[in-house]
Design a protein around this motif. Sequence first.
Motif, mmCIF file in Angstrom:
data_model
loop_
_atom_site.group_PDB
_atom_site.id
_atom_site.type_symbol
_atom_site.label_atom_id
_atom_site.label_comp_id
_atom_site.label_asym_id
_atom_site.label_seq_id
_atom_site.Cartn_x
_atom_site.Cartn_y
_atom_site.Cartn_z
ATOM 1 N N ALA A 1 0.828 -1.203 0.000
ATOM 2 C CA ALA A 1 0.000 0.000 0.000
ATOM 3 C C ALA A 1 0.861 1.252 0.000
ATOM 4 C CB ALA A 1 -0.931 -0.004 1.216
ATOM 5 N N MET A 2 1.918 1.246 0.803
ATOM 6 C CA MET A 2 2.803 2.411 0.869
ATOM 7 C C MET A 2 3.547 2.610 -0.448
ATOM 8 S SD MET A 2 2.331 3.923 3.679
ATOM 9 C CE MET A 2 3.726 5.029 3.588
ATOM 10 N N THR B 1 2.484 1.850 -3.293
ATOM 11 C CA THR B 1 1.538 2.241 -4.335
ATOM 12 C C THR B 1 1.046 3.670 -4.122
ATOM 13 O OG1 THR B 1 0.809 -0.043 -4.622
ATOM 14 C CG2 THR B 1 -0.652 1.676 -5.442
ATOM 15 N N LEU B 2 0.563 3.957 -2.898
ATOM 16 C CA LEU B 2 0.017 5.281 -2.623
ATOM 17 C C LEU B 2 1.106 6.324 -2.410
ATOM 18 C CD1 LEU B 2 -2.894 4.306 -0.197
ATOM 19 C CD2 LEU B 2 -3.013 4.780 -2.645
ATOM 20 N N GLY B 3 2.230 5.895 -1.828
ATOM 21 C CA GLY B 3 3.309 6.833 -1.550
ATOM 22 C C GLY B 3 3.826 7.551 -2.794
ATOM 23 N N ILE C 1 2.354 7.994 -5.624
ATOM 24 C CA ILE C 1 1.288 8.820 -6.205
ATOM 25 C C ILE C 1 1.195 10.159 -5.483
ATOM 26 C CG2 ILE C 1 -1.204 8.987 -6.575
ATOM 27 C CD1 ILE C 1 -1.265 5.976 -6.971
ATOM 28 N N LEU C 2 1.144 10.105 -4.143
ATOM 29 C CA LEU C 2 1.061 11.345 -3.370
ATOM 30 C C LEU C 2 2.301 12.203 -3.573
ATOM 31 C CD1 LEU C 2 -0.441 9.926 -0.046
ATOM 32 C CD2 LEU C 2 -1.629 11.178 -1.857
ATOM 33 N N LEU D 1 2.701 0.373 -10.427
ATOM 34 C CA LEU D 1 2.023 0.765 -9.190
ATOM 35 C C LEU D 1 0.988 -0.270 -8.770
ATOM 36 C CD1 LEU D 1 1.518 4.598 -9.732
ATOM 37 C CD2 LEU D 1 2.875 3.530 -7.939
ATOM 38 N N LEU E 1 -6.421 2.172 -11.244
ATOM 39 C CA LEU E 1 -5.449 3.219 -11.559
ATOM 40 C C LEU E 1 -5.685 3.796 -12.950
ATOM 41 C CD1 LEU E 1 -2.226 1.624 -10.045
ATOM 42 C CD2 LEU E 1 -3.431 3.650 -9.227
#
Length: 363
Positions: free
Chosen positions: A29-30, A32-34, A36-37, A301, A312
């Motif tokens: 999760a980190m 993938t989302l990290g 992106i953010l 991702l 996505l």
Amino acid sequence: MSMADDIETSETASVQVAVMRRRPALRVAMLTLGPILAAFVLSAVILMLVGVDPLKYYSYILQRGLFSGLGLEQTATRMAPLLFLCASLIIAFRAGIWNLGTDGQFLLGAVIAAATAPLLVGVLPGWLVLLVGFVLAALVGALWSILPALLRAYHGVNEIITTLMMSFLGVLFASVLVKLVFLDPATTVPQTRTLPVADRLPRLFDTSISSGLIWGLIAVIAVHLMMTRTAFGLRLRMVGANPHAAAHAGLSVPLLTMAVFALSAGFAGLAGASEILGVAGNVRADWNPAYGLMVIPLVFLARFHGIAAIILVFFYSAMLIGSESAARRLGVPQDFTLVLVASLLICLGLGEYIDHRMRQKEQ
């Protein structure tokens, strides 16, 4: 040891197992989302440096791409070719092969579909015209991957170099075909003949959404299930993970390598056909949306997972549609989306590096 101690020990072990199970999920999760953010933050900094309010830019993207009826229809339609390209890359990457030639395969598939479909209208039934267009596009895409496949399968040549070279040649060859071979004599603009709107892929319900979206979703889900739930998919993954072990197990590594290239490039050709037979209707000279390279970070991702890739692609399509509106309102070049993609690639690479270092420390 008392019964209470046994119970306590059992509970401690179960908690440890639960923590070990959560760690990979949290890490994924980190990772993938990290990125992106981080990519959005980095892009926001760039926007501020050029005098644009990033909050306004992102709000326009959300309003146009997600929170308007027409925008959602355009987002869903834009997803179709991207989903086919996701299917293409999931096959290749899960099999340990870097097919970076999807842009050339995409364009050649699009040109062949655009050149043949209008000629078959009135000769064949409408559904058969579309089927022939898709089949020819897939075959052309697969044929364009033969040289990199042979070099990788029988001579061990790095496919990153060969597929990139073939993609460059494919983009130029597609433009040449449009200008010299498949040129529409009835127009002054160099383009192929136009497939009438009535003969394109049908729309979903009473919307402008192309039914190519449904076929793209089916393609991604089918590929995901093939690569994770079937013996054939297991063989393809074994070839990529350890060719020597696969050969020792009796698998034909060269033939399976060729199959990976053919399937991956075939889906890239289908992506081109879905764009032409569903939306555009023709191909203009020098047209190259470069969808293939843009989809690569999305597939990474998603960790090569089909459902995650679909989610996505949806958000990325909304961003593409919304950025067009934001560009007009704020004076930002439409190509700024590529800056966001580049930021995403950089952050993705940094995330993988940090994760690798953390794994080394844990060991």
